[in-house]
Design a protein around this motif. Sequence first.
Motif, PDB file in Angstrom:
ATOM      1  N   PRO A 198       0.819  -1.223   0.000  1.00 36.72           N
ATOM      2  CA  PRO A 198       0.000   0.000   0.000  1.00 36.72           C
ATOM      3  C   PRO A 198       0.852   1.272   0.000  1.00 36.72           C
ATOM      4  N   PHE A 199       1.953   1.254   0.746  1.00 34.27           N
ATOM      5  CA  PHE A 199       2.797   2.447   0.807  1.00 34.27           C
ATOM      6  C   PHE A 199       3.480   2.700  -0.529  1.00 34.27           C
ATOM      7  N   VAL A 200       4.003   1.646  -1.152  1.00 34.34           N
ATOM      8  CA  VAL A 200       4.656   1.808  -2.455  1.00 34.34           C
ATOM      9  C   VAL A 200       3.642   2.273  -3.497  1.00 34.34           C
ATOM     10  N   ARG A 201       2.421   1.761  -3.429  1.00 31.68           N
ATOM     11  CA  ARG A 201       1.390   2.204  -4.373  1.00 31.68           C
ATOM     12  C   ARG A 201       1.127   3.701  -4.234  1.00 31.68           C
ATOM     13  N   SER A 202       1.146   4.214  -2.993  1.00 32.73           N
ATOM     14  CA  SER A 202       0.923   5.652  -2.801  1.00 32.73           C
ATOM     15  C   SER A 202       2.076   6.485  -3.371  1.00 32.73           C
ATOM     16  N   ILE A 203       3.293   5.942  -3.327  1.00 32.34           N
ATOM     17  CA  ILE A 203       4.452   6.675  -3.850  1.00 32.34           C
ATOM     18  C   ILE A 203       4.359   6.837  -5.361  1.00 32.34           C
ATOM     19  N   VAL A 204       3.947   5.786  -6.049  1.00 36.32           N
ATOM     20  CA  VAL A 204       3.942   5.803  -7.525  1.00 36.32           C
ATOM     21  C   VAL A 204       2.578   6.158  -8.088  1.00 36.32           C
ATOM     22  N   ALA A 205       1.642   6.614  -7.239  1.00 35.45           N
ATOM     23  CA  ALA A 205       0.288   6.900  -7.726  1.00 35.45           C
ATOM     24  C   ALA A 205       0.286   8.006  -8.780  1.00 35.45           C
ATOM     25  N   SER A 206       1.210   8.953  -8.676  1.00 31.35           N
ATOM     26  CA  SER A 206       1.243  10.073  -9.617  1.00 31.35           C
ATOM     27  C   SER A 206       2.184   9.839 -10.794  1.00 31.35           C
ATOM     28  N   ALA A 207       2.707   8.608 -10.947  1.00 33.18           N
ATOM     29  CA  ALA A 207       3.663   8.321 -12.022  1.00 33.18           C
ATOM     30  C   ALA A 207       2.987   8.418 -13.388  1.00 33.18           C
ATOM     31  N   MET A 208       3.618   9.125 -14.309  1.00 32.48           N
ATOM     32  CA  MET A 208       3.065   9.297 -15.650  1.00 32.48           C
ATOM     33  C   MET A 208       3.532   8.190 -16.595  1.00 32.48           C
ATOM     34  N   ASN A 209       4.674   7.558 -16.309  1.00 31.82           N
ATOM     35  CA  ASN A 209       5.191   6.460 -17.132  1.00 31.82           C
ATOM     36  C   ASN A 209       6.154   5.655 -16.267  1.00 31.82           C
ATOM     37  N   TRP A 210       6.725   4.606 -16.863  1.00 28.62           N
ATOM     38  CA  TRP A 210       7.608   3.731 -16.088  1.00 28.62           C
ATOM     39  C   TRP A 210       8.882   4.454 -15.669  1.00 28.62           C
ATOM     40  N   GLY A 211       9.418   5.310 -16.515  1.00 29.65           N
ATOM     41  CA  GLY A 211      10.608   6.065 -16.125  1.00 29.65           C
ATOM     42  C   GLY A 211      10.332   6.985 -14.955  1.00 29.65           C
ATOM     43  N   HIS A 212       9.190   7.669 -14.989  1.00 29.86           N
ATOM     44  CA  HIS A 212       8.811   8.536 -13.868  1.00 29.86           C
ATOM     45  C   HIS A 212       8.579   7.721 -12.601  1.00 29.86           C
ATOM     46  N   CYS A 213       8.012   6.521 -12.767  1.00 30.77           N
ATOM     47  CA  CYS A 213       7.776   5.649 -11.614  1.00 30.77           C
ATOM     48  C   CYS A 213       9.095   5.278 -10.933  1.00 30.77           C
ATOM     49  N   LYS A 214      10.095   4.909 -11.716  1.00 28.95           N
ATOM     50  CA  LYS A 214      11.394   4.546 -11.126  1.00 28.95           C
ATOM     51  C   LYS A 214      12.041   5.750 -10.445  1.00 28.95           C
ATOM     52  N   LYS A 215      11.849   6.943 -11.020  1.00 30.42           N
ATOM     53  CA  LYS A 215      12.410   8.142 -10.397  1.00 30.42           C
ATOM     54  C   LYS A 215      11.763   8.402  -9.041  1.00 30.42           C
ATOM     55  N   LEU A 216      10.439   8.221  -8.940  1.00 29.78           N
ATOM     56  CA  LEU A 216       9.745   8.414  -7.662  1.00 29.78           C
ATOM     57  C   LEU A 216      10.229   7.403  -6.624  1.00 29.78           C
ATOM     58  N   LEU A 217      10.455   6.169  -7.073  1.00 25.47           N
ATOM     59  CA  LEU A 217      10.950   5.154  -6.134  1.00 25.47           C
ATOM     60  C   LEU A 217      12.342   5.499  -5.622  1.00 25.47           C
TER      61      LEU A 217
END
Length: 560
Positions: free
Chosen positions: A451-470
């Motif tokens: 659940p916590f990781v899902r909240s971090i990447v909720a605003s990710a626009m693409n996979w590259g942005h998702c990895k940057k948020l992580l």
Amino acid sequence: MIDDYCKSCVPCRKRSALGPREPLHPTYVREVGAVMHLDLLAMSLGIGSYNFIFDAWDNLSGFVDGRAIRTKTKETLVRCIEEYYLRYPFVSRFVMDRGSEFTCAEVKALLKKYGVIAEYTTAAHPQANAPVERGHSTITNLLVNWTDGRPNQWPNFLRVTFFVDNITIRRSTDYAPATLWYGRHGTFPIESFLKTWRRRDLETDLTFEELLDLRARQIGAIEDKIEEAASRTADSRTKDKFRWDKIARVRKEPLKVGDVVLLYDASLEKQWSRKLDKRWLGPYRVTRCGEHGAYQIEELNGTAWKDWVSGSRLKKFVARDERTRIRTRREDKPPVFQGGNIELFLMELEQHAREFGWDSTRMLKEVRGVGEWADPIAKMVRESLSWQDFGRRMEGLHPSPLGRDGQPIRFDSTNLGEFLWAYDRYADELGIPGEQRVGSFLLFVRHHIRPFVRSIVASAMNWGHCKKLLWNYYTPARQAGERRGVEKRRTESGTEARGTFEQGASPGAQREEKVREHKSHKQEESEGVGGPGAPPEPIQRKVDHPMPDMESDVHRGVPL
């Protein structure tokens, strides 16, 4: 036996003031103003015939705004909510209780028109609306101090109360709510004649290019502050959940469909003339399990209960003539793997083991597969050295990312770089497009931090942005801290459980054994049993074998 008999007494169960508590279900929010909590605060009659305070609190920053109203009719609430949304149009979700003024059709139609999600808490469960409920005590205490014996003057001080609360730095974020809400520090009246750094910036003659550059840096700075505040709040809420869930009275496994339960009568908390009434109603039957510990129940004759009920108001009820039958049936039939979700199967089997006091050796002995999975499960049991080793081998039954060592890998907050490398290779082999990787990678995240990781990447626009948020959150320093915490918990767990594997009993059972032996020796010496040199008689005891604490990877990282 006597303990079970007393616990199944119907009159005692319905009069008992004790009941189980639900685990915390913290909300993780990454944007300021996205989730607002609404409520009404009843006040004494003030000047202008104002009798209520309509207030809205931000879930992340704690920013509060509202107004005094005379009545709480649906027309008044519609006008207040619409005025608030038009003033702050970035709100995406309103959280409210189930009062008739909020659940009316007019309010629902208004929010639907503006495209705002309406969430309603379960009845008699104010903890789900905690940000606004906690804030009420602050508002009333400030108003008491300023009215100074004139309670009808509170409407004159309401705006000042909101101002003071919004400029006070919060311990959970290290920022004032107004700073996160408006993107800049508040300017106080004293700064009109006392030159501070904020006033000097405004009075400096700058060119257009310099002003543009200054504004760009301000925008970047506030985004960093919001991200820092969100991470700090998430850490605080996760730690609170970890502490709360360890309390003995917190329910360790959720209720299931078909369970017979009693319902706590919350109306007794506001009554003075019903001291002899039963505190628990029922029994009822659970018909549906929702998110965050909410359940739907029905009468035993099939009459459905109108609203959802919080799990904190329910406790299991088993009649005396049913206890032995149900326990025997369930212990003889543990969950069997049929090729479905591996993670859910392991969780169900661990819950079953905790309920009946199985240790890791017993769990490996009882685990089974059916059909085509019978032989693979049996082979893994023979090759596994521990229950954790068996769980890792189970993860390889279905296609999954493989680490550099060739073993299945899951993200557990300590191995982000290795996991992303393995997942990218896995996704490339299966041809998973980039836009689908953001959602599918969550399947390979450990369930306790998912659940916590899902909240971090909720605003990710693409996979590259998702990895940057992580990477922004799980920095190398944070991962190193997580590894130290996991290693510490593993060492403590191994030290405590060593007696279980060596002697067949838990540390608690061993301590009880020593106490019993000491009492037996003392009694024999006083009675002269067998003479001074005779060995003591062996003590016949029934040893329970509780399952030792499993390796806990609880994320150290958010209360409501």
